[in-house]
Design an enzyme around this catalytic site. Structure first.
Site, PDB file in Angstrom:
ATOM      1  CG  ASP A  43       0.024   0.063   2.648  1.00  0.00           C
ATOM      2  OD1 ASP A  43       0.996  -0.356   2.873  1.00  0.00           O
ATOM      3  OD2 ASP A  43      -0.270   0.067   3.176  1.00  0.00           O
ATOM      4  N   GLY A  44       2.501   0.901  -0.439  1.00  0.00           N
ATOM      5  CA  GLY A  44       3.222   1.961  -0.160  1.00  0.00           C
ATOM      6  C   GLY A  44       3.615   2.673   1.336  1.00  0.00           C
ATOM      7  CD  GLN A  99       5.810  24.625   2.003  1.00  0.00           C
ATOM      8  OE1 GLN A  99       5.178  24.867   2.272  1.00  0.00           O
ATOM      9  NE2 GLN A  99       6.118  23.979   0.751  1.00  0.00           N
ATOM     10  CG  ASP A 168      18.837  35.888  -3.809  1.00  0.00           C
ATOM     11  OD1 ASP A 168      19.858  35.823  -2.076  1.00  0.00           O
ATOM     12  OD2 ASP A 168      17.824  35.582  -3.843  1.00  0.00           O
ATOM     13  CE  LYS A 192      15.651  34.707  -6.460  1.00  0.00           C
ATOM     14  NZ  LYS A 192      16.256  33.100  -6.011  1.00  0.00           N
ATOM     15  CG  ASP A 219      21.654  30.737  -4.562  1.00  0.00           C
ATOM     16  OD1 ASP A 219      21.272  30.872  -3.232  1.00  0.00           O
ATOM     17  OD2 ASP A 219      20.023  30.422  -5.226  1.00  0.00           O
TER      18      ASP A 219
HETATM   19  C1  R5P Z   1      15.961  30.961  -2.961  1.00  0.00           C
HETATM   20  O1  R5P Z   1      16.320  32.380  -1.828  1.00  0.00           O
HETATM   21  C2  R5P Z   1      17.755  30.666  -2.633  1.00  0.00           C
HETATM   22  O2  R5P Z   1      18.165  30.613  -2.015  1.00  0.00           O
HETATM   23  C3  R5P Z   1      17.728  29.500  -4.552  1.00  0.00           C
HETATM   24  O3  R5P Z   1      17.722  31.179  -4.280  1.00  0.00           O
HETATM   25  C4  R5P Z   1      16.127  29.427  -4.564  1.00  0.00           C
HETATM   26  O4  R5P Z   1      14.951  29.077  -3.743  1.00  0.00           O
HETATM   27  C5  R5P Z   1      16.601  28.317  -5.713  1.00  0.00           C
HETATM   28  O5  R5P Z   1      15.359  27.557  -6.412  1.00  0.00           O
HETATM   29  P1  R5P Z   1      15.552  27.141  -7.950  1.00  0.00           P
HETATM   30  O6  R5P Z   1      16.868  26.820  -8.247  1.00  0.00           O
HETATM   31  O7  R5P Z   1      13.918  26.381  -8.308  1.00  0.00           O
HETATM   32  O8  R5P Z   1      15.772  28.962  -8.532  1.00  0.00           O
END
Ligand code: R5P
Length: 292
Positions: A43-44, A99, A168, A192, A219
């Site tokens: 059933d997973g 989130q 960013d 960004k 990042d």
């Molecule tokens: C956002 O502020 C994070 O630092 C990443 O730049 C972002 O989550 C990357 O997501 P994606 O690869 O979908 O652009």
């Protein structure tokens, strides 16, 4: 199997998605690596099994999916059932960590919800490079944040007039950490903008002239690749030399890796907090330092 863990940090119990990191961590600590089995019913539903006599356990589980969250909770509970008096949970990558607030009324704070659930089965959490450090406060047990980004400097090799770029302003400190670990180079960041209706990300270069220089885009996570591929394209337009994308968490969902290739990236380097072909450096030394 009857096994009593003699090592002070306890037996390493890896999740199915964190087996390389679990092994690297065991080797780094000189700790035993538990033989964990991962099963699934018709059933997973999931069912893990850990060695049956434990004193201390370190559960290492990147929660890259909803199943991985369940597997983590099962590993914690199985460790307790097997006798572990102390359970440490290492979250190489914390799913739902981005989130971290209810962005519109009616939404949950999902990072808090999962942190609370994880807290019920552990004495302590070690969290690797969360998107926002504040998510550590969501846990009901002590939570230590480990920053793995400096490890990304090691696989970069020789770079010509290196330029470390964050996509960013928020990621700029991360780019500075990688530059500091590399030992040379300038740091800048892009502006960004994300269209939340279409998901499209556009990045605009700032003042630094990238022409002829090797560029490293840093990042915390590459998810769809939209953010970093925009930065790669901008650097290609600016006449940069080699362009490397460096991230701690290579989620690389869907066609993200080929999206980066199409944009003109030369290399993607990442840690093994999420285990992918781009995971060329292990986060184990940073995690081990927090566990010792
Ligand atoms: C956002 O502020 C994070 O630092 C990443 O730049 C972002 O989550 C990357 O997501 P994606 O690869 O979908 O652009």
């Amino acid at each position: 199997m009857i096994w009593a863990a003699p090592h002070p940090s306890g037996m390493i119990l890896p999740g199915s998605a964190s087996q390389s990191l679990g092994a690297a961590l065991a080797s780094e600590l000189g700790a035993p690596l538990g033989a964990v089995s991962y099963d699934r019913f018709a059933d997973g539903e999931l069912l893990v099994e850990v060695p049956d006599s434990l004193e201390e356990a370190v559960v290492v589980c990147a929660t890259t999916s909803s199943d991985a969250h369940l597997e983590l909770l099962q590993l914690q509970d199985a460790a307790r059932e097997a006798g572990a008096e102390r359970v440490t949970t290492v979250l190489p990558y914390m799913g739902y960590g981005r989130q971290d607030e209810a962005f519109v009324p009616g939404q949950p704070v999902s990072a808090r919800a999962v942190a609370r659930a994880i807290s019920t089965g552990t004495d302590r959490v070690v969290l690797v490079s969360p998107h926002e450090r504040a998510v550590a406060d969501f846990f009901d047990v002590p939570c230590e944040v480990v920053e793995a980004a400096p490890l990304l400097a090691e696989p970069l090799g020789d770079l010509r007039e290196p330029l470390f770029l964050a996509p960013d302003a928020a990621a700029r400190a991360l780019a500075e950490r990688v530059r500091d670990a590399y030992g040379a180079g300038a740091v800048d960041h892009f502006e960004k903008q994300r269209d939340y209706d279409t998901g499209e990300v556009t990045v605009h270069p700032r003042a630094t002239d990238a022409a002829g220089r090797d560029a490293v885009i840093v990042d915390d996570i590459i998810a769809t690749g939209g953010t970093v591929s925009g930065a790669v394209s901008a650097l290609r337009d600016a006449g940069a030399g080699r362009v490397v994308a460096a991230c701690v968490h290579p989620m690389l969902a869907g066609e993200a890796r080929s999206r980066l290739a199409r944009a003109g990236v030369d290399r993607v380097v990442a840690t093994d907090t999420i285990e992918r072909p781009s995971s060329v450096v292990s986060a184990a030394p940073a995690v081990a330092a927090a566990l010792q």
